[in-house]
Design a protein around this motif. Sequence first.
Motif, PDB file in Angstrom:
ATOM      1  N   MET A   1       0.834  -1.171   0.000  1.00  0.00           N
ATOM      2  CA  MET A   1       0.000   0.000   0.000  1.00  0.00           C
ATOM      3  C   MET A   1       0.873   1.226   0.000  1.00  0.00           C
ATOM      4  N   SER A   2       0.342   2.242  -0.622  1.00  0.00           N
ATOM      5  CA  SER A   2       1.133   3.462  -0.717  1.00  0.00           C
ATOM      6  C   SER A   2       0.966   4.281   0.554  1.00  0.00           C
ATOM      7  N   ALA A   3       1.894   5.170   0.743  1.00  0.00           N
ATOM      8  CA  ALA A   3       1.906   5.999   1.944  1.00  0.00           C
ATOM      9  C   ALA A   3       0.735   6.965   1.961  1.00  0.00           C
ATOM     10  N   SER A   4       0.381   7.480   0.802  1.00  0.00           N
ATOM     11  CA  SER A   4      -0.741   8.435   0.765  1.00  0.00           C
ATOM     12  C   SER A   4      -2.053   7.734   1.108  1.00  0.00           C
ATOM     13  N   PHE A   5      -2.219   6.493   0.650  1.00  0.00           N
ATOM     14  CA  PHE A   5      -3.429   5.751   0.960  1.00  0.00           C
ATOM     15  C   PHE A   5      -3.523   5.479   2.455  1.00  0.00           C
ATOM     16  N   ARG A   6      -2.375   5.064   3.057  1.00  0.00           N
ATOM     17  CA  ARG A   6      -2.365   4.807   4.498  1.00  0.00           C
ATOM     18  C   ARG A   6      -2.676   6.051   5.301  1.00  0.00           C
ATOM     19  N   LEU A   7      -2.131   7.189   4.845  1.00  0.00           N
ATOM     20  CA  LEU A   7      -2.373   8.449   5.546  1.00  0.00           C
ATOM     21  C   LEU A   7      -3.861   8.828   5.450  1.00  0.00           C
ATOM     22  N   LYS A   8      -4.443   8.727   4.259  1.00  0.00           N
ATOM     23  CA  LYS A   8      -5.871   9.054   4.082  1.00  0.00           C
ATOM     24  C   LYS A   8      -6.733   8.102   4.905  1.00  0.00           C
ATOM     25  N   TYR A   9      -6.360   6.800   4.944  1.00  0.00           N
ATOM     26  CA  TYR A   9      -7.125   5.838   5.708  1.00  0.00           C
ATOM     27  C   TYR A   9      -7.045   6.137   7.196  1.00  0.00           C
ATOM     28  N   ALA A  10      -5.853   6.514   7.648  1.00  0.00           N
ATOM     29  CA  ALA A  10      -5.639   6.816   9.065  1.00  0.00           C
ATOM     30  C   ALA A  10      -6.407   8.075   9.470  1.00  0.00           C
ATOM     31  N   LEU A  11      -6.505   9.037   8.587  1.00  0.00           N
ATOM     32  CA  LEU A  11      -7.221  10.280   8.906  1.00  0.00           C
ATOM     33  C   LEU A  11      -8.736  10.131   8.730  1.00  0.00           C
ATOM     34  N   GLY A  12      -9.202   9.018   8.208  1.00  0.00           N
ATOM     35  CA  GLY A  12     -10.637   8.780   8.034  1.00  0.00           C
ATOM     36  C   GLY A  12     -11.189   9.389   6.769  1.00  0.00           C
ATOM     37  N   LEU A  13     -10.299   9.711   5.829  1.00  0.00           N
ATOM     38  CA  LEU A  13     -10.745  10.306   4.575  1.00  0.00           C
ATOM     39  C   LEU A  13     -11.262   9.258   3.604  1.00  0.00           C
ATOM     40  N   ILE A  14     -10.950   8.050   3.806  1.00  0.00           N
ATOM     41  CA  ILE A  14     -11.447   6.971   2.960  1.00  0.00           C
ATOM     42  C   ILE A  14     -12.570   6.289   3.724  1.00  0.00           C
ATOM     43  N   PRO A  15     -13.771   6.261   3.140  1.00  0.00           N
ATOM     44  CA  PRO A  15     -14.910   5.682   3.845  1.00  0.00           C
ATOM     45  C   PRO A  15     -14.778   4.169   3.954  1.00  0.00           C
ATOM     46  N   SER A  16     -15.494   3.654   4.944  1.00  0.00           N
ATOM     47  CA  SER A  16     -15.464   2.204   5.144  1.00  0.00           C
ATOM     48  C   SER A  16     -16.390   1.548   4.122  1.00  0.00           C
ATOM     49  N   ALA A  17     -16.269   0.236   3.990  1.00  0.00           N
ATOM     50  CA  ALA A  17     -17.092  -0.519   3.046  1.00  0.00           C
ATOM     51  C   ALA A  17     -18.568  -0.406   3.429  1.00  0.00           C
ATOM     52  N   LYS A  18     -18.841  -0.336   4.724  1.00  0.00           N
ATOM     53  CA  LYS A  18     -20.217  -0.208   5.204  1.00  0.00           C
ATOM     54  C   LYS A  18     -20.822   1.118   4.735  1.00  0.00           C
ATOM     55  N   GLN A  19     -20.058   2.206   4.839  1.00  0.00           N
ATOM     56  CA  GLN A  19     -20.534   3.520   4.411  1.00  0.00           C
ATOM     57  C   GLN A  19     -20.772   3.536   2.895  1.00  0.00           C
ATOM     58  N   ILE A  20     -19.873   2.903   2.155  1.00  0.00           N
ATOM     59  CA  ILE A  20     -20.028   2.845   0.699  1.00  0.00           C
ATOM     60  C   ILE A  20     -21.272   2.039   0.334  1.00  0.00           C
TER      61      ILE A  20
END
Length: 144
Positions: A1-20
């Motif tokens: 995984m890329s660092a930007s993806f991990r950072l966005k995931y850690a900050l909650g910028l990427i929604p969970s599968a449930k939200q999607i």
Amino acid sequence: MSASFRLKYALGLIPSAKQIDEKWDKLQSMKQALEKMEASEELKHFESMRELLDSSAFQHKKREIQQVQFSGSDEERLLLEVKRLAGDSSIRNYKKLLGSAALERYKTLSKSVELSTFHRLEKIVESPEFSQKRTSVSKKEYKE
């Protein structure tokens, strides 16, 4: 995984599968509601009404109606005249007398034989000949 993806995931910028999944279900229900609306009679009625409202005949009639004014028109003058006449005492008395028992009594009396006899005798009494005879008779004196 890329660092930007991990950072966005850690900050909650990427929604969970449930939200999607919830958003997807919401979009699907909106799509079904729209498809149901497309097939409804209400939409067909709306479209026919919209066509009528956009027609040139309707627009022409609308302009005619908007240009019509009640104040100062002949119709307003007629209404004011009717109101004025309705307040007139002679008209009110006429309407009151029109259906009364007194009027019915007058009609029956005016057709009676006694009234016609009275009018005939009245003409005789008011005639100049009768007045002459009356004065000549009153001048005569009767002796025993």
